[in-house]
Design a protein around this motif. Structure first.
Motif, PDB file in Angstrom:
ATOM      1  N   GLN A 192       0.741  -1.294   0.025  1.00 37.20           N
ATOM      2  CA  GLN A 192       0.052   0.219  -0.037  1.00 37.20           C
ATOM      3  C   GLN A 192       0.860   1.184  -0.016  1.00 37.20           C
ATOM      4  OE1 GLN A 192      -2.129   0.673   3.561  1.00 37.20           O
ATOM      5  NE2 GLN A 192      -3.849   1.845   2.433  1.00 37.20           N
ATOM      6  N   LEU A 193       1.853   1.151   0.971  1.00 40.57           N
ATOM      7  CA  LEU A 193       2.776   2.394   0.860  1.00 40.57           C
ATOM      8  C   LEU A 193       3.350   2.688  -0.451  1.00 40.57           C
ATOM      9  CD1 LEU A 193       4.267   4.761   2.415  1.00 40.57           C
ATOM     10  CD2 LEU A 193       5.755   2.960   3.444  1.00 40.57           C
ATOM     11  N   ALA A 194       4.067   1.689  -0.733  1.00 44.00           N
ATOM     12  CA  ALA A 194       4.886   1.480  -1.995  1.00 44.00           C
ATOM     13  C   ALA A 194       4.134   2.129  -3.354  1.00 44.00           C
ATOM     14  CB  ALA A 194       5.401   0.238  -2.387  1.00 44.00           C
ATOM     15  N   GLU A 195       2.793   1.753  -3.510  1.00 44.54           N
ATOM     16  CA  GLU A 195       2.124   1.860  -4.424  1.00 44.54           C
ATOM     17  C   GLU A 195       1.711   3.648  -4.369  1.00 44.54           C
ATOM     18  OE1 GLU A 195       0.179   1.531  -7.916  1.00 44.54           O
ATOM     19  OE2 GLU A 195       1.073  -0.187  -6.674  1.00 44.54           O
ATOM     20  N   VAL A 196       1.575   4.115  -3.124  1.00 41.54           N
ATOM     21  CA  VAL A 196       1.370   5.828  -2.982  1.00 41.54           C
ATOM     22  C   VAL A 196       2.526   6.327  -3.280  1.00 41.54           C
ATOM     23  CG1 VAL A 196       0.976   7.432  -1.415  1.00 41.54           C
ATOM     24  CG2 VAL A 196      -0.331   5.213  -1.468  1.00 41.54           C
ATOM     25  N   GLY A 203       9.429  16.073  -5.227  1.00 36.85           N
ATOM     26  CA  GLY A 203       9.023  17.285  -4.885  1.00 36.85           C
ATOM     27  C   GLY A 203       7.513  17.315  -5.056  1.00 36.85           C
ATOM     28  N   GLN A 204       6.850  16.344  -5.321  1.00 39.45           N
ATOM     29  CA  GLN A 204       5.295  16.013  -5.140  1.00 39.45           C
ATOM     30  C   GLN A 204       4.482  15.689  -4.040  1.00 39.45           C
ATOM     31  OE1 GLN A 204       4.159  13.893  -8.697  1.00 39.45           O
ATOM     32  NE2 GLN A 204       1.742  14.380  -8.363  1.00 39.45           N
ATOM     33  N   VAL A 205       3.574  16.210  -3.705  1.00 29.44           N
ATOM     34  CA  VAL A 205       2.745  15.856  -2.594  1.00 29.44           C
ATOM     35  C   VAL A 205       1.598  15.117  -2.866  1.00 29.44           C
ATOM     36  CG1 VAL A 205       1.555  17.170  -0.465  1.00 29.44           C
ATOM     37  CG2 VAL A 205       3.666  17.841  -1.159  1.00 29.44           C
ATOM     38  N   SER A 206       1.172  14.098  -1.825  1.00 27.66           N
ATOM     39  CA  SER A 206      -0.016  13.477  -2.046  1.00 27.66           C
ATOM     40  C   SER A 206      -1.437  14.235  -2.421  1.00 27.66           C
ATOM     41  CB  SER A 206      -0.480  12.683  -0.918  1.00 27.66           C
ATOM     42  OG  SER A 206       0.813  11.902  -0.224  1.00 27.66           O
ATOM     43  N   SER A 207      -2.125  13.949  -3.572  1.00 31.37           N
ATOM     44  CA  SER A 207      -3.249  14.456  -3.915  1.00 31.37           C
ATOM     45  C   SER A 207      -4.396  14.140  -2.831  1.00 31.37           C
ATOM     46  CB  SER A 207      -3.869  14.384  -5.230  1.00 31.37           C
ATOM     47  OG  SER A 207      -3.947  12.990  -5.597  1.00 31.37           O
ATOM     48  N   LYS A 208      -4.247  13.021  -2.364  1.00 34.66           N
ATOM     49  CA  LYS A 208      -5.266  12.736  -1.233  1.00 34.66           C
ATOM     50  C   LYS A 208      -4.625  11.784  -0.246  1.00 34.66           C
ATOM     51  CE  LYS A 208      -6.683   8.401  -4.020  1.00 34.66           C
ATOM     52  NZ  LYS A 208      -7.828   7.620  -4.420  1.00 34.66           N
TER      53      LYS A 208
END
Length: 262
Positions: A192-196, A203-208
């Protein structure tokens, strides 16, 4: 001449008769030996990574600790706490743990890890890492999806990730390190973590946010690189420990195979 004979006898006596232990304190008639103090001080100094040196102040502090320990032990024994069923049960559990550790240590005396074995396991690990990516990321953990979304909105408006991690994250360590997760290999992470993290560029942040059993997590990927295993000399202790654990597991399986189990 007579004085010389007496001196010789005293010298012989001092050599043949063991010296009596020197006590540093008496607690209700029970002596605390100086050897105990010396050993305790040496342990403190050894475990301090050079930050603590042997000194009169340290010795007084350790001495007080030893005295307190003896007072506590004597009081516990006077109340017969060592005879309570719960104590006896716990003592037996500790004994079993120590016996198990003693067996493992004895088994390891027969285990010789060769350089060839280390090289082979290192090569196997290298092949598993080949073509994979390492990711350096930060995280912020909060209690609800709504709060996590507010964090994401703040970041979109220019909020500083590390500052938000220090002020808002539920992870106690984040207050010191800003949510720094360090480097991790995607192939060795939970799926799950690897997929995210795999879906985020540098430099990118989670969109959700990602939901976990400890809360809702927002991630920021700081850097991505091709996986590179450290040199053998750096990981040699870990590989050796891994091989030793496998040897112990094999020995236990053999013992189980010989045991009469009904």
């Amino acid at each position: 001449m007579k004085n010389a004979r007496i001196a010789a006898l005293l010298l012989a006596a001092s050599i043949s008769v063991p010296a009596m232990a020197e006590s540093i304190a008496m607690v209700n008639g029970k002596a605390i030996d100086k050897t105990d103090l010396d050993n305790a001080v040496a342990l403190v100094v050894q475990n301090s990574n050079g930050n603590v040196q042997d000194s009169p102040a340290l010795r007084q502090q350790v001495k007080d600790t030893l005295i307190n320990r003896e007072v506590i032990l004597q009081e516990a024994q006077s109340r017969k706490l060592d005879q309570q069923p719960a104590f006896i049960k716990r003592l037996d559990e500790v004994r079993q743990d120590m016996l198990r550790e003693a067996l493992f240590a004895d088994l390891l005396k027969q285990v010789k890890i060769s350089d060839a074995q280390l090289q082979e396991r290192y090569a196997q690990t290298q092949s598993k890492f080949a073509g994979t990516k390492d990711v350096h990321a930060h995280q912020i953990t909060v209690g609800s999806e709504a709060e996590a979304q507010k964090i994401i909105d703040s970041l979109k408006k220019g909020g500083k990730f590390e500052e938000l991690a220090k002020s808002r994250s539920l992870d106690p360590a984040a207050k010191q390190n800003g949510g720094d997760m360090g480097w991790g290999n995607l192939a060795r992470m939970e799926p799950q973590l690897a997929e995210v993290l795999k879906g985020l560029n540098k430099g990118q942040v989670s969109s959700k946010p990602m939901q976990t059993r400890v809360g809702w997590i927002v991630f920021k990927v700081d850097d991505v690189r091709d996986a590179k295993l450290p040199p053998l000399e750096e990981v040699k202790p870990q590989i050796e420990r891994q091989l030793q654990e496998e040897a112990i597991a094999k020995a236990v399986d053999e013992l189980r195979g010989k045991a009469k189990i009904q």
